[in-house]
Write a protein that holds these residues in place. Structure first.
Motif, PDB file in Angstrom:
ATOM      1  N   ILE A  46       0.760  -1.579   0.014  1.00 50.07           N
ATOM      2  CA  ILE A  46      -0.010  -0.066   0.014  1.00 50.07           C
ATOM      3  C   ILE A  46       1.073   1.349   0.088  1.00 50.07           C
ATOM      4  O   ILE A  46       1.872   0.915   0.869  1.00 50.07           O
ATOM      5  CB  ILE A  46      -1.089  -0.827   1.102  1.00 50.07           C
ATOM      6  CG1 ILE A  46      -1.796  -1.254   0.897  1.00 50.07           C
ATOM      7  CG2 ILE A  46      -1.526   1.569   1.489  1.00 50.07           C
ATOM      8  CD1 ILE A  46      -3.167  -1.059   2.607  1.00 50.07           C
ATOM      9  N   GLN A  47       0.711   2.379  -1.126  1.00 46.39           N
ATOM     10  CA  GLN A  47       1.482   2.644  -1.508  1.00 46.39           C
ATOM     11  C   GLN A  47       1.007   4.075  -0.363  1.00 46.39           C
ATOM     12  O   GLN A  47       1.937   5.051   0.118  1.00 46.39           O
ATOM     13  CB  GLN A  47       1.902   3.872  -2.601  1.00 46.39           C
ATOM     14  CG  GLN A  47       2.797   2.621  -2.806  1.00 46.39           C
ATOM     15  CD  GLN A  47       2.643   3.349  -4.581  1.00 46.39           C
ATOM     16  OE1 GLN A  47       1.577   3.744  -5.132  1.00 46.39           O
ATOM     17  NE2 GLN A  47       3.312   2.592  -5.850  1.00 46.39           N
ATOM     18  N   GLN A  48      -0.275   4.755  -0.561  1.00 42.29           N
ATOM     19  CA  GLN A  48      -0.935   5.753   0.505  1.00 42.29           C
ATOM     20  C   GLN A  48      -2.210   5.192   0.502  1.00 42.29           C
ATOM     21  O   GLN A  48      -3.255   4.460  -0.249  1.00 42.29           O
ATOM     22  CB  GLN A  48      -0.791   6.895  -0.525  1.00 42.29           C
ATOM     23  CG  GLN A  48      -1.563   8.117  -0.259  1.00 42.29           C
ATOM     24  CD  GLN A  48      -1.419   9.404  -0.662  1.00 42.29           C
ATOM     25  OE1 GLN A  48      -1.328   9.202  -1.765  1.00 42.29           O
ATOM     26  NE2 GLN A  48      -1.812  10.161  -0.197  1.00 42.29           N
ATOM     27  N   LEU A  49      -2.588   5.969   1.801  1.00 36.55           N
ATOM     28  CA  LEU A  49      -4.170   5.534   1.873  1.00 36.55           C
ATOM     29  C   LEU A  49      -4.442   6.785   3.125  1.00 36.55           C
ATOM     30  O   LEU A  49      -3.646   7.840   2.762  1.00 36.55           O
ATOM     31  CB  LEU A  49      -4.311   4.850   3.535  1.00 36.55           C
ATOM     32  CG  LEU A  49      -4.037   3.393   3.697  1.00 36.55           C
ATOM     33  CD1 LEU A  49      -3.945   2.542   4.493  1.00 36.55           C
ATOM     34  CD2 LEU A  49      -4.708   2.915   2.855  1.00 36.55           C
ATOM     35  N   GLU A  50      -6.179   6.929   2.199  1.00 37.45           N
ATOM     36  CA  GLU A  50      -6.715   8.697   2.370  1.00 37.45           C
ATOM     37  C   GLU A  50      -7.975   8.718   2.434  1.00 37.45           C
ATOM     38  O   GLU A  50      -8.471   7.406   1.416  1.00 37.45           O
ATOM     39  CB  GLU A  50      -5.727   9.742   1.518  1.00 37.45           C
ATOM     40  CG  GLU A  50      -4.876  10.309   0.632  1.00 37.45           C
ATOM     41  CD  GLU A  50      -5.159  10.613  -0.630  1.00 37.45           C
ATOM     42  OE1 GLU A  50      -4.732  11.927  -0.519  1.00 37.45           O
ATOM     43  OE2 GLU A  50      -5.266  10.157  -1.418  1.00 37.45           O
ATOM     44  N   MET A  51      -8.588   8.698   4.138  1.00 41.69           N
ATOM     45  CA  MET A  51      -9.835   8.897   4.455  1.00 41.69           C
ATOM     46  C   MET A  51     -10.295  10.094   4.330  1.00 41.69           C
ATOM     47  O   MET A  51      -9.707  11.180   4.855  1.00 41.69           O
ATOM     48  CB  MET A  51     -10.013   7.901   5.751  1.00 41.69           C
ATOM     49  CG  MET A  51     -11.666   7.845   6.074  1.00 41.69           C
ATOM     50  SD  MET A  51     -10.872   6.822   7.585  1.00 41.69           S
ATOM     51  CE  MET A  51     -12.161   5.632   6.822  1.00 41.69           C
ATOM     52  N   TYR A  52     -11.871  10.839   3.404  1.00 41.77           N
ATOM     53  CA  TYR A  52     -12.381  11.247   3.173  1.00 41.77           C
ATOM     54  C   TYR A  52     -13.980  11.794   4.048  1.00 41.77           C
ATOM     55  O   TYR A  52     -14.009  11.043   4.345  1.00 41.77           O
ATOM     56  CB  TYR A  52     -12.547  11.888   2.391  1.00 41.77           C
ATOM     57  CG  TYR A  52     -11.379  12.504   1.697  1.00 41.77           C
ATOM     58  CD1 TYR A  52     -10.671  13.106   1.216  1.00 41.77           C
ATOM     59  CD2 TYR A  52     -10.565  11.515   0.347  1.00 41.77           C
ATOM     60  CE1 TYR A  52     -10.092  13.856   0.926  1.00 41.77           C
ATOM     61  CE2 TYR A  52      -9.415  12.027   0.178  1.00 41.77           C
ATOM     62  CZ  TYR A  52      -8.970  13.043   0.151  1.00 41.77           C
ATOM     63  OH  TYR A  52      -7.820  13.389  -0.571  1.00 41.77           O
ATOM     64  N   SER A  53     -13.729  12.390   4.896  1.00 49.60           N
ATOM     65  CA  SER A  53     -16.120  12.550   5.450  1.00 49.60           C
ATOM     66  C   SER A  53     -16.660  12.664   4.271  1.00 49.60           C
ATOM     67  O   SER A  53     -16.216  13.555   2.960  1.00 49.60           O
ATOM     68  CB  SER A  53     -15.513  13.474   6.463  1.00 49.60           C
ATOM     69  OG  SER A  53     -15.539  14.929   5.642  1.00 49.60           O
ATOM     70  N   SER A  62      -1.656   9.060   4.828  1.00 51.22           N
ATOM     71  CA  SER A  62      -0.778   7.911   5.247  1.00 51.22           C
ATOM     72  C   SER A  62       0.298   7.167   4.237  1.00 51.22           C
ATOM     73  O   SER A  62      -0.706   6.770   3.617  1.00 51.22           O
ATOM     74  CB  SER A  62      -0.701   6.696   6.853  1.00 51.22           C
ATOM     75  OG  SER A  62      -1.897   5.969   6.652  1.00 51.22           O
ATOM     76  N   PHE A  63       1.137   6.408   4.728  1.00 48.23           N
ATOM     77  CA  PHE A  63       2.072   5.905   3.280  1.00 48.23           C
ATOM     78  C   PHE A  63       3.058   4.817   3.930  1.00 48.23           C
ATOM     79  O   PHE A  63       3.843   4.825   3.880  1.00 48.23           O
ATOM     80  CB  PHE A  63       3.393   6.849   3.096  1.00 48.23           C
ATOM     81  CG  PHE A  63       2.142   8.414   2.564  1.00 48.23           C
ATOM     82  CD1 PHE A  63       1.973   8.432   0.971  1.00 48.23           C
ATOM     83  CD2 PHE A  63       2.588   8.968   3.268  1.00 48.23           C
ATOM     84  CE1 PHE A  63       1.512   9.661   1.110  1.00 48.23           C
ATOM     85  CE2 PHE A  63       1.570  10.595   2.868  1.00 48.23           C
ATOM     86  CZ  PHE A  63       1.169  10.575   1.509  1.00 48.23           C
ATOM     87  N   PRO A  64       1.924   3.774   4.279  1.00 48.70           N
ATOM     88  CA  PRO A  64       2.446   2.723   4.729  1.00 48.70           C
ATOM     89  C   PRO A  64       3.360   1.920   4.611  1.00 48.70           C
ATOM     90  O   PRO A  64       4.198   1.069   5.595  1.00 48.70           O
ATOM     91  CB  PRO A  64       1.284   1.718   4.347  1.00 48.70           C
ATOM     92  CG  PRO A  64       0.094   2.414   4.602  1.00 48.70           C
ATOM     93  CD  PRO A  64       0.277   3.525   3.613  1.00 48.70           C
TER      94      PRO A  64
END
Length: 100
Positions: A46-53, A62-64
């Motif tokens: 996983i290069q990047q995780l983004e969570m939006y409301s 985050s960049f795991p």
């Protein structure tokens, strides 16, 4: 005027919303989230995780660089969120529901 009908034109466009989801071997669980931890597992790192409301605010980034990651959602309000997961194969989008 018997036998005469009417004519219509229909144009289909992509619906507003999340659109196409490409999962690329990604698992997001549990969903809905009732505890405090959302887990993400992927066949690729996983290069990047983004969570939006639901209002579009970025609530997590985050960049795991691993094939497994977790997000602590304890500080987030109950509701619907959009999770974007980027790997070398592309981006996956998931609706995540947080319930208390």
């Amino acid at each position: 005027n018997q036998g005469q009908g009417w004519e219509a034109e229909i144009n289909c466009v992509e619906p507003v919303g999340i659109g196409m989801v490409h999962d690329f071997g990604v698992q997001v669980y549990p969903n809905p989230v009732r505890d405090h931890i959302l887990s993400i597992r992927s066949a690729q790192a996983i290069q990047q995780l983004e969570m939006y409301s639901s209002s579009g605010a970025l609530v997590h980034s985050s960049f795991p660089s691993l094939s497994f990651s977790q997000i602590d959602v304890n500080n987030l309000n109950q509701g619907l969120y959009l999770l974007l997961i980027s790997t070398a194969r592309g981006q996956s989008r998931f609706k995540v529901v947080i319930m208390r």
